[in-house]
Design a protein around this motif. Structure first.
Motif, PDB file in Angstrom:
ATOM      1  N   VAL A  80       0.848  -1.203   0.000  1.00  0.00           N
ATOM      2  CA  VAL A  80       0.000   0.000   0.000  1.00  0.00           C
ATOM      3  C   VAL A  80       0.878   1.245   0.000  1.00  0.00           C
ATOM      4  CG1 VAL A  80      -1.621   1.377   1.375  1.00  0.00           C
ATOM      5  CG2 VAL A  80      -1.991  -1.081   1.103  1.00  0.00           C
ATOM      6  N   SER A  81       1.891   1.247   0.861  1.00  0.00           N
ATOM      7  CA  SER A  81       2.793   2.393   0.942  1.00  0.00           C
ATOM      8  C   SER A  81       3.544   2.595  -0.371  1.00  0.00           C
ATOM      9  CB  SER A  81       3.788   2.190   2.086  1.00  0.00           C
ATOM     10  OG  SER A  81       4.548   3.357   2.317  1.00  0.00           O
ATOM     11  N   ARG A  82       3.948   1.500  -1.005  1.00  0.00           N
ATOM     12  CA  ARG A  82       4.660   1.609  -2.287  1.00  0.00           C
ATOM     13  C   ARG A  82       3.803   2.320  -3.322  1.00  0.00           C
ATOM     14  NH1 ARG A  82       4.760  -0.042  -7.155  1.00  0.00           N
ATOM     15  NH2 ARG A  82       2.866  -1.275  -6.893  1.00  0.00           N
ATOM     16  N   GLN A  83       2.536   1.949  -3.415  1.00  0.00           N
ATOM     17  CA  GLN A  83       1.647   2.586  -4.391  1.00  0.00           C
ATOM     18  C   GLN A  83       1.400   4.053  -4.061  1.00  0.00           C
ATOM     19  OE1 GLN A  83      -1.800   0.295  -5.828  1.00  0.00           O
ATOM     20  NE2 GLN A  83      -1.067  -1.431  -4.611  1.00  0.00           N
ATOM     21  N   VAL A  84       1.264   4.342  -2.780  1.00  0.00           N
ATOM     22  CA  VAL A  84       1.052   5.736  -2.363  1.00  0.00           C
ATOM     23  C   VAL A  84       2.279   6.581  -2.695  1.00  0.00           C
ATOM     24  CG1 VAL A  84       0.781   7.254  -0.351  1.00  0.00           C
ATOM     25  CG2 VAL A  84      -0.614   5.188  -0.554  1.00  0.00           C
ATOM     26  N   ILE A  85       3.460   6.064  -2.386  1.00  0.00           N
ATOM     27  CA  ILE A  85       4.696   6.792  -2.656  1.00  0.00           C
ATOM     28  C   ILE A  85       4.885   7.001  -4.157  1.00  0.00           C
ATOM     29  CG2 ILE A  85       7.216   6.564  -2.595  1.00  0.00           C
ATOM     30  CD1 ILE A  85       6.896   5.403   0.228  1.00  0.00           C
ATOM     31  N   GLN A  86       4.563   5.991  -4.942  1.00  0.00           N
ATOM     32  CA  GLN A  86       4.685   6.156  -6.394  1.00  0.00           C
ATOM     33  C   GLN A  86       3.741   7.252  -6.899  1.00  0.00           C
ATOM     34  OE1 GLN A  86       4.718   2.520  -8.625  1.00  0.00           O
ATOM     35  NE2 GLN A  86       4.569   3.543 -10.608  1.00  0.00           N
ATOM     36  N   HIS A  87       2.530   7.279  -6.367  1.00  0.00           N
ATOM     37  CA  HIS A  87       1.559   8.314  -6.748  1.00  0.00           C
ATOM     38  C   HIS A  87       2.106   9.702  -6.414  1.00  0.00           C
ATOM     39  CE1 HIS A  87      -2.685   9.653  -7.460  1.00  0.00           C
ATOM     40  NE2 HIS A  87      -2.257  10.668  -6.735  1.00  0.00           N
ATOM     41  N   ILE A  88       2.670   9.828  -5.213  1.00  0.00           N
ATOM     42  CA  ILE A  88       3.220  11.119  -4.776  1.00  0.00           C
ATOM     43  C   ILE A  88       4.429  11.500  -5.619  1.00  0.00           C
ATOM     44  CG2 ILE A  88       4.273  12.376  -2.853  1.00  0.00           C
ATOM     45  CD1 ILE A  88       2.803  10.364  -0.998  1.00  0.00           C
ATOM     46  N   PHE A  89       5.342  10.547  -5.781  1.00  0.00           N
ATOM     47  CA  PHE A  89       6.608  10.829  -6.464  1.00  0.00           C
ATOM     48  C   PHE A  89       6.378  11.238  -7.917  1.00  0.00           C
ATOM     49  CE2 PHE A  89      10.795   9.374  -8.255  1.00  0.00           C
ATOM     50  CZ  PHE A  89      11.561  10.319  -7.594  1.00  0.00           C
ATOM     51  N   GLU A  90       5.383  10.637  -8.532  1.00  0.00           N
ATOM     52  CA  GLU A  90       5.063  10.985  -9.920  1.00  0.00           C
ATOM     53  C   GLU A  90       4.147  12.204 -10.004  1.00  0.00           C
ATOM     54  OE1 GLU A  90       3.508   7.391 -11.603  1.00  0.00           O
ATOM     55  OE2 GLU A  90       5.480   6.398 -11.645  1.00  0.00           O
ATOM     56  N   GLN A  91       3.807  12.758  -8.830  1.00  0.00           N
ATOM     57  CA  GLN A  91       3.012  13.986  -8.716  1.00  0.00           C
ATOM     58  C   GLN A  91       1.706  13.894  -9.521  1.00  0.00           C
ATOM     59  OE1 GLN A  91       5.287  17.738  -8.599  1.00  0.00           O
ATOM     60  NE2 GLN A  91       7.116  16.514  -8.954  1.00  0.00           N
ATOM     61  N   ARG A  92       1.037  12.781  -9.349  1.00  0.00           N
ATOM     62  CA  ARG A  92      -0.259  12.618  -9.996  1.00  0.00           C
ATOM     63  C   ARG A  92      -1.324  13.410  -9.243  1.00  0.00           C
ATOM     64  NH1 ARG A  92      -0.410   6.054 -10.331  1.00  0.00           N
ATOM     65  NH2 ARG A  92       1.704   5.714 -11.154  1.00  0.00           N
ATOM     66  N   PRO A  93      -2.386  13.809  -9.902  1.00  0.00           N
ATOM     67  CA  PRO A  93      -3.448  14.571  -9.222  1.00  0.00           C
ATOM     68  C   PRO A  93      -4.253  13.685  -8.289  1.00  0.00           C
ATOM     69  CG  PRO A  93      -4.069  14.110 -11.504  1.00  0.00           C
ATOM     70  CD  PRO A  93      -2.641  13.680 -11.362  1.00  0.00           C
ATOM     71  N   MET A  94      -4.932  14.316  -7.336  1.00  0.00           N
ATOM     72  CA  MET A  94      -5.757  13.580  -6.375  1.00  0.00           C
ATOM     73  C   MET A  94      -7.226  13.657  -6.784  1.00  0.00           C
ATOM     74  SD  MET A  94      -3.990  12.165  -3.913  1.00  0.00           S
ATOM     75  CE  MET A  94      -5.097  12.093  -2.528  1.00  0.00           C
ATOM     76  N   THR A  95      -7.506  13.393  -8.030  1.00  0.00           N
ATOM     77  CA  THR A  95      -8.879  13.451  -8.530  1.00  0.00           C
ATOM     78  C   THR A  95      -9.600  12.129  -8.275  1.00  0.00           C
ATOM     79  OG1 THR A  95      -8.202  12.681 -10.720  1.00  0.00           O
ATOM     80  CG2 THR A  95      -8.193  15.055 -10.350  1.00  0.00           C
ATOM     81  N   GLY A  96     -10.926  12.180  -8.392  1.00  0.00           N
ATOM     82  CA  GLY A  96     -11.708  10.976  -8.211  1.00  0.00           C
ATOM     83  C   GLY A  96     -11.347   9.897  -9.207  1.00  0.00           C
ATOM     84  N   ASP A  97     -11.077  10.292 -10.445  1.00  0.00           N
ATOM     85  CA  ASP A  97     -10.706   9.323 -11.482  1.00  0.00           C
ATOM     86  C   ASP A  97      -9.402   8.617 -11.130  1.00  0.00           C
ATOM     87  OD1 ASP A  97     -12.941   9.897 -12.937  1.00  0.00           O
ATOM     88  OD2 ASP A  97     -11.939  11.288 -14.319  1.00  0.00           O
ATOM     89  N   GLN A  98      -8.447   9.405 -10.624  1.00  0.00           N
ATOM     90  CA  GLN A  98      -7.162   8.809 -10.251  1.00  0.00           C
ATOM     91  C   GLN A  98      -7.322   7.839  -9.084  1.00  0.00           C
ATOM     92  OE1 GLN A  98      -3.809   9.129 -11.175  1.00  0.00           O
ATOM     93  NE2 GLN A  98      -4.375  10.203 -13.059  1.00  0.00           N
ATOM     94  N   LEU A  99      -8.056   8.248  -8.065  1.00  0.00           N
ATOM     95  CA  LEU A  99      -8.213   7.405  -6.876  1.00  0.00           C
ATOM     96  C   LEU A  99      -9.026   6.147  -7.172  1.00  0.00           C
ATOM     97  CD1 LEU A  99      -8.810  10.025  -4.035  1.00  0.00           C
ATOM     98  CD2 LEU A  99      -6.683   8.927  -4.735  1.00  0.00           C
ATOM     99  N   SER A 100      -9.948   6.234  -8.119  1.00  0.00           N
ATOM    100  CA  SER A 100     -10.794   5.081  -8.439  1.00  0.00           C
ATOM    101  C   SER A 100     -10.003   3.938  -9.066  1.00  0.00           C
ATOM    102  CB  SER A 100     -11.934   5.491  -9.380  1.00  0.00           C
ATOM    103  OG  SER A 100     -11.417   5.887 -10.650  1.00  0.00           O
ATOM    104  N   SER A 101      -8.804   4.229  -9.538  1.00  0.00           N
ATOM    105  CA  SER A 101      -7.980   3.181 -10.152  1.00  0.00           C
ATOM    106  C   SER A 101      -7.253   2.337  -9.109  1.00  0.00           C
ATOM    107  CB  SER A 101      -6.958   3.807 -11.107  1.00  0.00           C
ATOM    108  OG  SER A 101      -6.038   4.621 -10.404  1.00  0.00           O
TER     109      SER A 101
END
Length: 256
Positions: free
Chosen positions: A122-143
């Motif tokens: 879980v932490s790995r996926q969260v860190i990857q999301h942060i590091f790649e500076q992806r947006p925190m939109t509903g579409d992104q989180l739904s994936s």
């Protein structure tokens, strides 16, 4: 030509580092892992969480990491997602975080990795999301799975609160709060301050850090009307109103 770093660039980097360290700290508290490192394949440490008290075994593990990092990085570049290496005195888990980066989890004792592996993923996926500076939109989180999406939402709240406490609005509110506390102390005594403020904030359904320019005068008026006037009489209440209200409004308008 070298691009000149701006203040905004530095703030963005600082915020990114804060978000990464916050996530590592959350993983540490929620698992049996002893040390967490987020590093580049070249050995650069982007972020880490190392508790204040660590045993000597951790130094042996970190030395072994430096020897194995090149080999693991090569394996990760070939598509390896995760590598678990067990030693007599501990365990190291290397987890791929996108291209050229990895999450390193160090355990110095015997741990139930079956449970911790899920938390690390879980932490790995969260860190990857942060590091790649992806947006925190509903579409992104739904994936993501609900567990990962929930962790991202919680981390977002932590980062937002950190950003807000560095803002001029927050600093203004803390100064106004300190000033009001001194005013109440002068009339009712220091022992009554927290109770008086707690009742007033509850009445207007707010808290000090979220106060606005319009709410502060309302709060002061309420304290004078509901708590000072009944206990100390009209003369004291009128004096407080005549002195406090203009002073508070002036501070609110003049704060930069």
């Amino acid at each position: 030509m070298v691009a000149k770093k701006t203040k905004d660039d530095l703030e963005d980097v600082s915020l990114l580092k804060f978000a990464l360290v916050s996530q590592l700290k959350r993983t540490y508290k929620d698992s049996e892992v002893d040390v967490l490192l987020f590093a580049g394949a070249d050995g650069r440490i982007y972020a880490s969480y190392i508790p204040d008290s660590i045993g000597p075994k951790i130094f042996e593990l970190t030395n072994l990491i430096s020897h194995n990092l090149l080999h693991v990085s090569q394996q990760l570049a070939m598509g390896l997602r995760q590598s678990v290496i067990e030693y007599d005195f501990g365990t190291v888990i290397f987890s791929s975080v996108g291209k050229g980066a990895l999450l390193i989890s160090l355990f110095t004792g015997k741990a139930d990795l079956s449970e911790d592996m899920g938390k690390i993923e879980v932490s790995r996926q969260v860190i990857q999301h942060i590091f790649e500076q992806r947006p925190m939109t509903g579409d992104q989180l739904s994936s993501y799975s609900e567990e990962v999406a929930s962790e991202l939402r919680e981390l977002s709240k932590i980062v937002f609160n950190e950003m807000y406490t560095q803002s001029s609005e927050y600093k203004k509110n803390m100064q106004i709060l300190a000033d009001i506390k001194e005013k109440i102390t002068g009339v009712m005594g220091r022992g009554e301050v927290e109770q008086v403020l707690a009742m007033a904030f509850n009445e207007i359904a707010s808290s000090p850090k979220w106060m606005t320019k319009d709410l502060w005068p309302l709060l002061v008026e309420m304290i004078i009307r509901d708590q000072i006037r009944p206990l100390h009489g009209d003369y004291v209440a009128d004096m407080c109103e005549a002195e406090w209200m203009p002073d508070i409004k002036h501070k609110l308008e003049s704060f930069v």
